[in-house]
Scaffold this motif. Structure first.
Motif, short mmCIF file in Angstrom:
data_model
loop_
_atom_site.label_atom_id
_atom_site.label_comp_id
_atom_site.label_asym_id
_atom_site.label_seq_id
_atom_site.Cartn_x
_atom_site.Cartn_y
_atom_site.Cartn_z
N VAL A 1 13.38 25.21 -19.88
CA VAL A 1 14.08 26.08 -18.94
C VAL A 1 15.55 25.66 -18.93
O VAL A 1 15.86 24.47 -18.86
CB VAL A 1 13.49 25.98 -17.51
CG1 VAL A 1 14.30 26.82 -16.54
CG2 VAL A 1 12.03 26.38 -17.50
N LEU B 1 11.48 27.81 -12.78
CA LEU B 1 12.30 29.00 -12.54
C LEU B 1 12.29 29.39 -11.07
O LEU B 1 13.32 29.77 -10.52
CB LEU B 1 11.82 30.16 -13.41
CG LEU B 1 12.17 30.06 -14.90
CD1 LEU B 1 11.49 31.18 -15.67
CD2 LEU B 1 13.66 30.07 -15.12
N ARG C 1 16.65 30.83 -17.42
CA ARG C 1 15.70 31.40 -18.36
C ARG C 1 14.86 30.30 -18.97
O ARG C 1 15.27 29.14 -19.01
CB ARG C 1 16.43 32.19 -19.44
CG ARG C 1 17.34 31.37 -20.32
CD ARG C 1 18.13 32.27 -21.24
NE ARG C 1 19.04 31.81 -22.22
CZ ARG C 1 19.69 30.68 -22.38
NH1 ARG C 1 19.50 29.75 -21.60
NH2 ARG C 1 20.51 30.42 -23.33
N TRP D 1 8.67 34.54 -23.00
CA TRP D 1 9.99 34.26 -22.46
C TRP D 1 9.98 34.63 -20.99
O TRP D 1 9.32 35.59 -20.58
CB TRP D 1 11.06 35.11 -23.13
CG TRP D 1 11.21 34.88 -24.60
CD1 TRP D 1 11.89 33.88 -25.21
CD2 TRP D 1 10.68 35.69 -25.64
NE1 TRP D 1 11.82 34.02 -26.58
CE2 TRP D 1 11.07 35.13 -26.86
CE3 TRP D 1 9.90 36.84 -25.67
CZ2 TRP D 1 10.72 35.67 -28.08
CZ3 TRP D 1 9.54 37.38 -26.89
CH2 TRP D 1 9.96 36.80 -28.07
N TRP E 1 12.53 34.70 -17.18
CA TRP E 1 13.84 34.53 -16.56
C TRP E 1 13.72 34.74 -15.07
O TRP E 1 12.80 35.38 -14.58
CB TRP E 1 14.86 35.48 -17.17
CG TRP E 1 14.65 36.93 -16.86
CD1 TRP E 1 15.23 37.65 -15.86
CD2 TRP E 1 13.78 37.84 -17.53
NE1 TRP E 1 14.79 38.94 -15.87
CE2 TRP E 1 13.89 39.08 -16.90
CE3 TRP E 1 12.91 37.71 -18.61
CZ2 TRP E 1 13.18 40.20 -17.30
CZ3 TRP E 1 12.20 38.83 -19.02
CH2 TRP E 1 12.34 40.04 -18.36
N ARG E 2 14.69 34.16 -14.36
CA ARG E 2 14.77 34.29 -12.91
C ARG E 2 15.95 35.18 -12.60
O ARG E 2 17.07 34.93 -13.05
CB ARG E 2 14.99 32.93 -12.26
CG ARG E 2 15.12 32.99 -10.75
CD ARG E 2 15.52 31.64 -10.18
NE ARG E 2 15.55 31.66 -8.74
CZ ARG E 2 16.56 32.14 -8.03
NH1 ARG E 2 17.62 32.62 -8.61
NH2 ARG E 2 16.50 32.12 -6.71
N ASP E 3 15.69 36.23 -11.85
CA ASP E 3 16.76 37.13 -11.42
C ASP E 3 17.57 36.41 -10.36
O ASP E 3 17.02 35.94 -9.36
CB ASP E 3 16.15 38.42 -10.87
CG ASP E 3 17.22 39.40 -10.46
OD1 ASP E 3 17.69 40.14 -11.34
OD2 ASP E 3 17.58 39.41 -9.26
N TRP F 1 8.34 37.81 -16.89
CA TRP F 1 7.84 37.30 -18.16
C TRP F 1 7.73 38.42 -19.18
O TRP F 1 7.38 39.55 -18.84
CB TRP F 1 6.45 36.70 -18.00
CG TRP F 1 6.45 35.31 -17.46
CD1 TRP F 1 6.42 34.95 -16.15
CD2 TRP F 1 6.49 34.11 -18.20
NE1 TRP F 1 6.45 33.59 -16.03
CE2 TRP F 1 6.49 33.04 -17.28
CE3 TRP F 1 6.54 33.81 -19.56
CZ2 TRP F 1 6.52 31.70 -17.68
CZ3 TRP F 1 6.57 32.49 -19.97
CH2 TRP F 1 6.56 31.45 -19.03
#
Length: 86
Positions: free
Chosen positions: A14, A39, A47, A71, A73-75, A83
């Motif tokens: 991460v 995350l 990410r 993959w 990511w965190r908004d 995901w």
């Protein structure tokens, strides 16, 4: 040891603002959980990814990526974790 008998390993990492963490495990679910947890606790955008890996045959202490598990990511606005799995 024959190549088809090597352990299945998963690498995860991460990256984010002042954040860089990762590891290797033989448990796919644990790798996904680790990325998700990091995350969720991250501040700002971040990410991460999980890969299936094997020990490199080069003699170097490294892993070769064999395929992507997913993959994430965190908004940075909502804090939600998303995901994509190929």
């Amino acid at each position: 040891m024959r190549a088809d008998r090597w352990p299945v390993l998963f690498s995860w990492d991460v990256q984010g603002q002042r954040l860089s963490v990762g590891g290797v495990t033989d448990d796919r679910s644990a790798a996904v959980r680790n990325v998700h947890a990091v995350l969720q606790g991250a501040s700002g955008a971040a990410r991460g990814a999980v890969w299936r890996v094997a020990l490199s045959l080069s003699g170097e202490p490294a892993y070769d990526r064999l395929g992507t598990v997913g993959w994430a990511w965190r908004d940075d606005v909502t804090g939600a974790v998303f995901w994509i799995e190929p």
